[in-house]
Enzyme design. Structure first.
Site, PDB file in Angstrom:
ATOM      1  N   SER A  46       0.813  -1.222   0.000  1.00 12.04           N
ATOM      2  CA  SER A  46       0.000   0.000   0.000  1.00 12.04           C
ATOM      3  C   SER A  46       0.842   1.265   0.000  1.00 12.04           C
ATOM      4  CB  SER A  46      -0.928   0.034   1.210  1.00 12.04           C
ATOM      5  OG  SER A  46      -1.609  -1.185   1.350  1.00 12.04           O
ATOM      6  N   HIS A  50       3.446   4.094   7.974  1.00 11.23           N
ATOM      7  CA  HIS A  50       2.488   4.072   9.075  1.00 11.23           C
ATOM      8  C   HIS A  50       3.020   4.796  10.315  1.00 11.23           C
ATOM      9  CE1 HIS A  50      -0.219   1.305   7.098  1.00 11.23           C
ATOM     10  NE2 HIS A  50       0.756   0.460   6.859  1.00 11.23           N
ATOM     11  N   LYS A 251      -7.336  -5.512   8.716  1.00  7.06           N
ATOM     12  CA  LYS A 251      -7.202  -4.059   8.653  1.00  7.06           C
ATOM     13  C   LYS A 251      -8.161  -3.475   7.629  1.00  7.06           C
ATOM     14  CE  LYS A 251      -2.600  -2.501   9.878  1.00  7.06           C
ATOM     15  NZ  LYS A 251      -1.470  -1.696   9.471  1.00  7.06           N
ATOM     16  N   ARG A 312       1.993 -10.951   1.600  1.00  3.49           N
ATOM     17  CA  ARG A 312       2.579 -10.584   2.889  1.00  3.49           C
ATOM     18  C   ARG A 312       3.265 -11.815   3.469  1.00  3.49           C
ATOM     19  NH1 ARG A 312      -2.695  -9.254   2.648  1.00  3.49           N
ATOM     20  NH2 ARG A 312      -3.383  -7.090   2.785  1.00  3.49           N
ATOM     21  N   CYS A 402       8.130   7.397 -23.119  1.00  6.37           N
ATOM     22  CA  CYS A 402       6.840   7.004 -22.531  1.00  6.37           C
ATOM     23  C   CYS A 402       5.922   8.204 -22.607  1.00  6.37           C
ATOM     24  CB  CYS A 402       7.047   6.573 -21.079  1.00  6.37           C
ATOM     25  SG  CYS A 402       5.514   6.479 -20.127  1.00  6.37           S
ATOM     26  N   CYS A 444       5.580   2.586 -25.100  1.00  2.00           N
ATOM     27  CA  CYS A 444       7.018   2.681 -24.836  1.00  2.00           C
ATOM     28  C   CYS A 444       7.710   1.331 -24.779  1.00  2.00           C
ATOM     29  CB  CYS A 444       7.278   3.463 -23.552  1.00  2.00           C
ATOM     30  SG  CYS A 444       6.713   2.644 -22.054  1.00  2.00           S
TER      31      CYS A 444
HETATM   32  C1  LIG Z   1      -0.725  -6.160   0.332  1.00  5.19           C
HETATM   33  C2  LIG Z   1       0.345  -5.582   1.175  1.00  5.19           C
HETATM   34  C3  LIG Z   1       0.232  -4.259   1.658  1.00  5.19           C
HETATM   35  C4  LIG Z   1       1.231  -3.741   2.468  1.00  5.19           C
HETATM   36  N1  LIG Z   1       1.164  -2.424   2.842  1.00  5.19           N
HETATM   37  C5  LIG Z   1       2.183  -1.868   3.562  1.00  5.19           C
HETATM   38  C6  LIG Z   1       2.181  -0.500   3.883  1.00  5.19           C
HETATM   39  O1  LIG Z   1       1.327   0.255   3.448  1.00  5.19           O
HETATM   40  N2  LIG Z   1       3.174   0.001   4.659  1.00  5.19           N
HETATM   41  C7  LIG Z   1       4.171  -0.790   5.128  1.00  5.19           C
HETATM   42  O2  LIG Z   1       5.034  -0.309   5.844  1.00  5.19           O
HETATM   43  N3  LIG Z   1       4.228  -2.104   4.786  1.00  5.19           N
HETATM   44  C8  LIG Z   1       3.258  -2.653   4.024  1.00  5.19           C
HETATM   45  N4  LIG Z   1       3.300  -3.976   3.692  1.00  5.19           N
HETATM   46  C9  LIG Z   1       4.356  -4.789   4.226  1.00  5.19           C
HETATM   47  C10 LIG Z   1       5.690  -4.589   3.539  1.00  5.19           C
HETATM   48  O3  LIG Z   1       5.497  -4.542   2.148  1.00  5.19           O
HETATM   49  C11 LIG Z   1       6.604  -5.732   3.903  1.00  5.19           C
HETATM   50  O4  LIG Z   1       6.614  -5.903   5.280  1.00  5.19           O
HETATM   51  C12 LIG Z   1       8.030  -5.462   3.447  1.00  5.19           C
HETATM   52  O5  LIG Z   1       8.047  -5.137   2.092  1.00  5.19           O
HETATM   53  C13 LIG Z   1       8.899  -6.652   3.693  1.00  5.19           C
HETATM   54  O6  LIG Z   1      10.156  -6.370   3.157  1.00  5.19           O
HETATM   55  P1  LIG Z   1      11.262  -7.485   3.057  1.00  5.19           P
HETATM   56  O7  LIG Z   1      12.475  -6.803   2.583  1.00  5.19           O
HETATM   57  O8  LIG Z   1      11.292  -8.221   4.326  1.00  5.19           O
HETATM   58  O9  LIG Z   1      10.700  -8.521   2.013  1.00  5.19           O
HETATM   59  P2  LIG Z   1      10.779  -8.581   0.393  1.00  5.19           P
HETATM   60  O10 LIG Z   1      10.488  -7.270  -0.190  1.00  5.19           O
HETATM   61  O11 LIG Z   1       9.919  -9.689   0.005  1.00  5.19           O
HETATM   62  O12 LIG Z   1      12.278  -8.903   0.142  1.00  5.19           O
HETATM   63  C14 LIG Z   1      12.829 -10.175   0.347  1.00  5.19           C
HETATM   64  C15 LIG Z   1      13.862 -10.432  -0.706  1.00  5.19           C
HETATM   65  O13 LIG Z   1      14.560 -11.619  -0.399  1.00  5.19           O
HETATM   66  C16 LIG Z   1      14.906 -12.262  -1.594  1.00  5.19           C
HETATM   67  N5  LIG Z   1      15.177 -13.662  -1.360  1.00  5.19           N
HETATM   68  C17 LIG Z   1      14.329 -14.590  -0.874  1.00  5.19           C
HETATM   69  N6  LIG Z   1      14.939 -15.797  -0.828  1.00  5.19           N
HETATM   70  C18 LIG Z   1      16.199 -15.603  -1.284  1.00  5.19           C
HETATM   71  C19 LIG Z   1      17.313 -16.482  -1.459  1.00  5.19           C
HETATM   72  N7  LIG Z   1      17.253 -17.775  -1.170  1.00  5.19           N
HETATM   73  N8  LIG Z   1      18.453 -15.956  -1.979  1.00  5.19           N
HETATM   74  C20 LIG Z   1      18.542 -14.629  -2.292  1.00  5.19           C
HETATM   75  N9  LIG Z   1      17.515 -13.779  -2.109  1.00  5.19           N
HETATM   76  C21 LIG Z   1      16.361 -14.255  -1.615  1.00  5.19           C
HETATM   77  C22 LIG Z   1      13.684 -12.070  -2.443  1.00  5.19           C
HETATM   78  O14 LIG Z   1      13.996 -12.216  -3.825  1.00  5.19           O
HETATM   79  C23 LIG Z   1      13.272 -10.652  -2.087  1.00  5.19           C
HETATM   80  O15 LIG Z   1      13.805  -9.714  -3.006  1.00  5.19           O
HETATM   81  C24 LIG Z   1       2.323  -4.519   2.838  1.00  5.19           C
HETATM   82  C25 LIG Z   1       2.452  -5.816   2.326  1.00  5.19           C
HETATM   83  C26 LIG Z   1       1.494  -6.310   1.446  1.00  5.19           C
HETATM   84  C27 LIG Z   1       1.697  -7.627   0.818  1.00  5.19           C
END
Ligand SMILES: Cc1cc2nc3c(=O)[nH]c(=O)nc-3n(C[C@H](O)[C@H](O)[C@H](O)COP(=O)(O)OP(=O)(O)OC[C@H]3O[C@@H](n4cnc5c(N)ncnc54)[C@H](O)[C@@H]3O)c2cc1C
Ligand SMILES: Cc1cc2nc3c(=O)[nH]c(=O)nc-3n(C[C@H](O)[C@H](O)[C@H](O)COP(=O)(O)OP(=O)(O)OC[C@H]3O[C@@H](n4cnc5c(N)ncnc54)[C@H](O)[C@@H]3O)c2cc1C
Lengths: 478, 412
Positions: A46, A50, A251, A312, A402, A444
């Protein structure tokens, strides 16, 4: 290849940790299996920064989110990240919801969010005329804000690179080597990386990494969220983040402007077993319509320019956890960074750095950390005079590629040769919005393929949408 | 900023812009300038290398490039000026702002302006096809550009959604290039494009056309792996028990065109909610008197010959306007009667002349009478064996002393 700290995952969380560690004299490597930084989850959410008003009081998540929010003014200014403090409105549509408001305000106080205010029906309709006229009153949460989630991660990564970190993309961790009870490195699809310390920030796949070090205490159960994006010119818009009153289960679905002025509507919350299933469904999208119409009856979903979904990384058992273990030393495990990870990533960075110090990492503070980063010039945002000057400096800024978002060839070339090179169609799109407008790359797309191939000196059939198998074209015509 | 002066400025150098510019010249405008964002004139016809153009106008079957080539020659001879590689960003009453890599930002002042920006394709998102978002989902026009202008093949096993002309033409093109087109799938129970294209592009190549079917799912995480299609009921809802999966690597969409009217909207020109193009009178004049419009930017045409004819009027009127010779009088609104979705022009100024009313029907109908009436007074009746939303109709009537105008299509 050798690192003091190896961070697995270049999403919002892994990137923020990596950048934080570059404030010390350390050799940091961040790996990701994807072709670009930006994560899985971190690019489909989103996009709200927050306040933590509705977190579970006393939880780690509450602490991290509440601490994160105030940091974004300086951070986004330093790193040239689009960010707006537009505030959120929680309208109570029914009497039952209206009765819930004091409880929500009290919970906010417990989370040390002290600036939540009551709004009357009249006040709400004055600032947000498209809200359901049945509204009884509501709450205003001034510091709920919106950000560009792609640029956020790219900017953090570029800043980390400027400060000495190394990002290895297309590099999947397939195993972790241990010596006795401590980790010593990771096997990857790009060779072995020796590492003194390892941080698992692999989001959806963090349980698989945990399994590699012999931990089986939780699993990740994806919770899908589907969204609509509406055209900038849609006839029914909102100026604030409009949030529903939460129920026990979810939520709920919101409507908010994006940083670029589109409307974002969603998400759903669907528990699914498949970590790769990012499809949208008719049922999911219909449920958004039904729910959001209660808040904004005039919402025009027919003006949608795209629909997408994100997963998520929901943890079972639930909760945001940042763990170190006695029996797996030199290792930090993050899990359950589920719904607020974009926001809390900045505090998670500091938290993890401190944990690493506690478990023995020697951390020498750097006094030459570069705090600022400048993004690629955005031609469409310049005045006509400034545009004119830029084009005379570099004619490629005069070629619009674009048409929907007015992105020029010069900006695309800049992105391809930036500190974290954009080498795919999606990487260009996320950095510049080329292909994110109403024609969705119809115009594009072919040109972006051509420019990528030219700049990367490869055949167009080598150009990918994102991952290695997502080819765009399959060879020359006969 | 780089300044340019002209009498008539034409935005877009496709068939509409070319015909308008030529006619402006021929009607006395001295300094006529076409501003085009592409590196060459011709518009969408540059990628239409198939024959089928010019049957009405030249009585010959030309390819797209042959068709516009004729106009480019005439335009050159008459001294029409062009500014290529120049994207127009803003249109005002008497000014056009564009950007160009050589000159930077250009500010063009003009006595009248003609909008001829063409149209764009509807996307997957517009019609909300569920599923994943892999590579390999292209609009038919984008695929056509890649294949015909960049020589890049987009895929090998193809499903095409939508029986519009571009879709059918691409079905043939992909087949000729060695791809297997599994099916052309159409949600309506009738063809969206021209019948002649069905015969020449599908039937002749044995490509199945599935009417009353749609795509209900796209599968594949990286590249398209398959699509699921299903029959639809009379409310266009998919009947899931009929669903079947077709393996393919490409999905082409030919699901409609939308006039390209960002500039028009920003200029505060009145836009028709039906055609999504500016409302015009018979002189192709928009709600801003100095701004005219023609071609697909006004309403989506299936035949370029009509575009050329309509654009000629726009060019002539814009030239007269620039010379202060175009009189402005009160216009009447053309009403849409039975089974008429829209009529273009939307308004008509009564005058001692004949006016071509282009219109589309809402639903297919056989053995009909087309009538144009002014109150109780019938101006025209014409029989037609069949009418089809995919094929534009024309009625030419004299508009001297009329006080109202209505087009209807009724069963004979
Ligand atoms: C629908 C939805 C709405 C949301 N809204 C909000 C919001 O409004 N505000 C907010 O703060 N948060 C929000 N969130 C939560 C937020 O998006 C996540 O908590 C956050 O992006 C998590 O980040 P991350 O870096 O942990 O995970 P990711 O962005 O998933 O990054 C993990 C990375 O690890 C890599 N990886 C995995 N396994 C391996 C491996 N074996 N080797 C190498 N690389 C690997 C993946 O390729 C990926 O790039 C939302 C989530 C969703 C799904
Ligand atoms: C795939 C396809 C197949 C067809 N087949 C046939 C056929 O067989 N027979 C037939 O008779 N007709 C056919 N047609 C229809 C015919 O091609 C169109 O009706 C005709 O091209 C419309 O002309 P136009 O000038 O309005 O638009 P276009 O040809 O689209 O030209 C518009 C021009 O404006 C330029 N432009 C747009 N915005 C800007 C801006 N902001 N600044 C500067 N320049 C701008 C564009 O680059 C383009 O050059 C086909 C059309 C398509 C798409």
């Amino acid at each position: 290849m050798k690192a003091d700290v190896l961070v697995i995952g270049a999403g919002a969380v892994g990137t923020a940790i990596t950048r934080e560690l570059t404030k010390y004299r350390l050799n940091v490597i961040c790996v990701d299996k994807r072709e670009d930084v930006g994560g899985d989850c971190s690019k489909s959410n989103s996009a709200i920064i927050h306040t933590g008003y509705d977190a579970k009081p006393g939880s780690l998540e509450s602490e991290l989110v509440v601490a994160a929010n105030p940091q974004y003014d300086k951070l986004t200014a330093d790193l040239d990240i689009p960010f707006k403090r537009i505030g959120a409105i929680l309208p109570a549509i029914t009497d039952e919801q209206f009765a819930q408001l004091p409880e929500i305000k009290e919970k906010a106080l417990k989370n040390r969010v002290y600036d939540v205010q009551y709004l009357s029906k009249e006040q709400i309709l004055a600032i947000e005329p498209n809200i359901n006229p049945e509204v009884k009153g509501g709450l205003f949460i001034p510091r709920e804000s919106i950000i560009d989630p792609f640029i956020y991660v790219v900017a953090m990564a570029e800043n980390a690179v400027a400060n000495g970190a190394k990002f290895m993309l297309n590099t999947e961790v397939t195993g972790i080597r241990k010596d006795g009870d401590r980790v010593i490195g990771a096997e990857t699809t790009n060779g072995y990386i020796e590492a003194d310390y390892i941080v698992n920030a692999a989001g959806l796949f963090c349980d698989e990494i945990a399994n590699m070090v012999g931990k089986f205490d939780y699993t990740v159960v994806p919770r899908k969220g589907q969204f609509y994006i509406l055209d900038k010119n849609t006839g029914c818009k909102v100026n604030h983040i409009v949030l529903p009153i939460p129920t026990k289960i979810t939520k709920g679905k919101l409507m908010t402007p994006t940083i670029d002025g589109n409307m974002l509507v969603g998400p759903t919350a669907e528990d699914l077993p498949d970590k790769y299933d990012k499809s949208t469904t008719t049922e999911g999208l219909d449920s958004i319509r039904a729910d959001v119409q209660k808040l904004i009856p005039g919402v025009m979903l027919q003006d949608t320019i795209t629909q997408f979904s994100g997963l998520r990384p929901n943890r079972n058992p639930e909760g945001l956890n940042i763990d170190v273990y006695d029996d797996v030393k030199h290792y930090v495990n993050l899990s359950g960074v589920r719904s607020t990870g974009l926001t809390n990533s900045i505090s998670v960075g500091a938290y993890v750095a401190n944990l690493l110090r506690e478990i023995g990492l020697k951390m020498e503070f750097k006094d030459d950390f570069i705090e600022k980063r400048k993004g690629i010039v955005c031609i469409r945002e310049l005045s006509r005079e400034e545009q004119h000057k830029k084009i005379l400096e570099n004619p490629l800024y005069g070629n619009i590629v674009c048409r929907c978002e007015s992105v020029t060839e010069g900006e695309i070339v800049d992105a391809i040769h930036s500190p974290i090179p954009a080498t795919t169609v999606d990487a260009i799109k996320r950095r510049l919005r080329a292909g994110m407008g109403r024609c969705q790359g119809g115009f594009c797309g072919p040109k972006v393929i051509e420019i990528l191939a030219r700049e990367l000196k490869v055949d167009p059939k080598e150009i990918r949408k994102n991952n290695s198998k997502s080819y765009m074209v399959c060879g020359k015509v006969k | 900023m780089y300044k340019i002066d002209c009498d008539v400025c034409v935005v877009g150098g496709g068939p509409a812009g070319l015909a308008a510019a030529i006619s402006a010249k021929q009607n006395g405008a001295e300094n006529v300038l076409i501003v085009e964002r592409d590196e060459a004139l011709g518009g969408i016809l540059q990628q239409c290398i198939h024959p089928g153009f010019g049957l009405k106008l030249f009585n010959e079957e030309l390819t797209g490039p042959e068709y516009y080539g004729r106009f480019v020659i005439v335009a050159k001879e008459l001294g029409v000026k062009t500014l290529l590689n120049s994207m127009v960003l803003e249109v005002g009453e008497e000014s056009v702002i564009c950007i160009n890599s050589e000159h930077g930002v250009c500010e063009i002042s003009a006595k009248s302006i003609i909008l001829a920006m063409g149209c764009r394709e509807r996307t997957r998102a517009n019609i909300m096809i569920p599923g994943t978002r892999p590579a390999g989902v292209y609009t038919a026009g984008t695929a056509q550009r890649l294949i015909n202008r960049q020589n890049e093949m987009v895929g090998k096993k193809v499903v095409i959604l939508g029986s519009g002309d571009i879709g059918m033409i691409m079905a043939r093109r992909m087949t000729l290039e060695g791809a297997k087109v599994e099916a052309v799938v159409e949600i309506m129970d009738y063809l969206a494009g021209l019948t002649r294209n069905r015969v020449q592009c599908l039937d002749d190549f044995g490509i199945p056309l599935l009417l009353s079917h749609t795509v209900v799912n796209i599968k594949g995480n990286d590249r398209v792996e398959s699509v699921v299609i299903a029959e639809v009921d009379e409310n266009k809802k998919p009947i899931m028990s009929t669903a079947r999966e077709i393996e393919c690597d490409t999905l082409l969409l030919s699901v409609g065109l939308i006039p390209e009217n960002e500039l028009t909207g920003k200029a505060n020109i009145e836009i028709s909610p039906v055609t999504k193009g500016p409302k015009v009178n018979q002189y192709m004049q928009t709600s801003i008197k100095s701004i005219f419009a023609c071609g697909n930017v006004v309403h989506v045409n299936d035949l370029v010959d009509n575009v050329s004819a309509e654009s000629k009027k726009a060019g002539a009127a814009a030239a007269l306007y620039a010379q202060k010779k175009l009189k402005s009088k009160a216009a009447i609104t053309v009403e849409t009667g039975e089974n008429v979705r829209y009529v273009c022009p939307q308004t008509v100024i009564p005058a001692d002349e004949k006016v071509d009313l282009y219109f589309r029907v809402m639903k297919p109908q056989k053995n009909v009478i087309i009538t144009v009436t002014d109150g109780d007074n019938t101006l025209l009746t014409r029989k037609a064996i069949k009418v089809n939303p995919g094929e534009m109709e024309k009625a030419t009537v004299s508009v001297k002393d009329i006080s109202s105008l209505k087009v209807s299509v009724k069963e004979a």
